[in-house]
Design a protein around this motif. Structure first.
Motif, PDB file in Angstrom:
ATOM      1  N   PRO A 118       0.813  -1.216   0.000  1.00  0.00           N
ATOM      2  CA  PRO A 118       0.000   0.000   0.000  1.00  0.00           C
ATOM      3  C   PRO A 118       0.848   1.269   0.000  1.00  0.00           C
ATOM      4  O   PRO A 118       1.977   1.282   0.493  1.00  0.00           O
ATOM      5  N   ARG A 119       0.265   2.337  -0.542  1.00  0.00           N
ATOM      6  CA  ARG A 119       0.909   3.646  -0.491  1.00  0.00           C
ATOM      7  C   ARG A 119       0.639   4.273   0.882  1.00  0.00           C
ATOM      8  O   ARG A 119      -0.499   4.286   1.356  1.00  0.00           O
ATOM      9  N   LEU A 120       1.675   4.807   1.495  1.00  0.00           N
ATOM     10  CA  LEU A 120       1.468   5.459   2.787  1.00  0.00           C
ATOM     11  C   LEU A 120       2.642   6.360   3.140  1.00  0.00           C
ATOM     12  O   LEU A 120       3.737   6.230   2.597  1.00  0.00           O
ATOM     13  N   VAL A 121       2.368   7.283   4.048  1.00  0.00           N
ATOM     14  CA  VAL A 121       3.390   8.168   4.606  1.00  0.00           C
ATOM     15  C   VAL A 121       3.195   8.191   6.113  1.00  0.00           C
ATOM     16  O   VAL A 121       2.077   8.392   6.596  1.00  0.00           O
ATOM     17  N   ILE A 122       4.272   7.968   6.867  1.00  0.00           N
ATOM     18  CA  ILE A 122       4.232   8.038   8.328  1.00  0.00           C
ATOM     19  C   ILE A 122       5.202   9.122   8.775  1.00  0.00           C
ATOM     20  O   ILE A 122       6.368   9.125   8.358  1.00  0.00           O
ATOM     21  N   ILE A 123       4.736  10.021   9.608  1.00  0.00           N
ATOM     22  CA  ILE A 123       5.583  11.095  10.119  1.00  0.00           C
ATOM     23  C   ILE A 123       5.549  11.058  11.645  1.00  0.00           C
ATOM     24  O   ILE A 123       4.477  11.179  12.259  1.00  0.00           O
ATOM     25  N   PHE A 129      -0.694   9.046   6.436  1.00  0.00           N
ATOM     26  CA  PHE A 129      -1.400   9.460   5.229  1.00  0.00           C
ATOM     27  C   PHE A 129      -1.568   8.238   4.323  1.00  0.00           C
ATOM     28  O   PHE A 129      -0.583   7.566   4.005  1.00  0.00           O
ATOM     29  N   ILE A 130      -2.801   7.960   3.930  1.00  0.00           N
ATOM     30  CA  ILE A 130      -3.098   6.774   3.124  1.00  0.00           C
ATOM     31  C   ILE A 130      -4.050   7.141   1.993  1.00  0.00           C
ATOM     32  O   ILE A 130      -4.701   8.196   2.019  1.00  0.00           O
TER      33      ILE A 130
END
Length: 241
Positions: A118-123, A129-130
């Motif tokens: 899956p596409r995702l961003v973790i900060i 963000f998904i």
């Protein structure tokens, strides 16, 4: 404010669901909204920015790549861990190869993965963000969700670590052999592991048509008349190291 972390020790005195829960997610309905919110979160990032980008590589505006490099340099200058997982196909895309090599040199970590993810961003372990998987057929395919629920972000963090462990670090993967592309090798590895041809596409995030096309190209590249001959060649190549 410096004493606030000590409040964590009071957790047993509170109901768990009240302590850990809160405003959980917000739909951001366009790419611009997503990017703006990500940039907002990055301005105060102090520990990590981990991203997973499963899409096939594309030719990007040099200005976009320059901005991305500046972001990496800024984050690394603040001591923030920068990790990115990409579709293995990026190793055969010259513009992306050059960009990622520079990113790694700047102190970021990059890995590639042969399977679908899956596409995702973790900060900072607090922002996730998904993609918008809630609204089927949404007008803007770049819409997505900003999730701040503590349990969900922690789960995504664990998932990311598993993806990272299965990936091939940029420095270890090379830029592809002279004979086959990285995508073709990924397909052959899947077949070697017993995956039926119709199951390779879902595993790697490719269409059946693309898998068939890539197998035909691989056969032509090594002079094999059939898939059986191709796999025999592949087996000998693996045995030779």
């Amino acid at each position: 404010m410096a004493e606030l972390p000590a409040i964590e020790g009071l957790v047993p005195a509170y109901d768990a669901h009240r302590w850990y829960s809160g405003p959980v997610s917000e739909l951001l309905q366009s790419r611009d909204e997503m990017n703006a919110r990500i940039q907002q979160a990055l301005r105060t990032a102090s520990s990590e920015m981990w991203t997973a980008q499963p899409g096939a590589p594309v030719d990007r505006d040099p200005e976009v790549q320059r901005a991305g490099m500046e972001r990496v340099l800024d984050l690394r200058g603040r001591g923030v861990s920068v990790r990115s997982v990409y579709n293995v196909a990026v190793r055969d895309h010259a513009p992306t190869v050059g960009h990622l090599a520079a990113v790694v040199e700047a102190g970021a970590e990059v890995a590639t993965l042969e399977e679908a993810f899956p596409r995702l961003v973790i900060i900072d372990g607090t922002h996730l963000f998904i993609d918008n998987c809630v609204q089927a057929g949404a007008e803007d395919r770049d819409a997505g969700w900003h999730v701040t629920d503590r349990a969900t972000v922690a789960w995504a963090h664990m998932l990311y670590q598993q993806l990272w462990a299965r990936g091939t670090r940029w420095q270890d993967g090379g830029a592809g052999s002279e004979t086959l592309t990285e995508r073709q090798k990924a397909i052959l590895r899947a077949l070697e592991e017993g995956e039926p041809q119709h199951g390779v596409g879902p595993r790697l995030g490719l269409s059946d048509r693309t898998v068939t096309k890539e197998i035909a190209a691989a056969r032509a590249a090594v002079g094999a008349q059939t898939v059986y001959q191709l796999m025999s060649w592949w087996g000998r190549r693996q045995a030779e190291g």
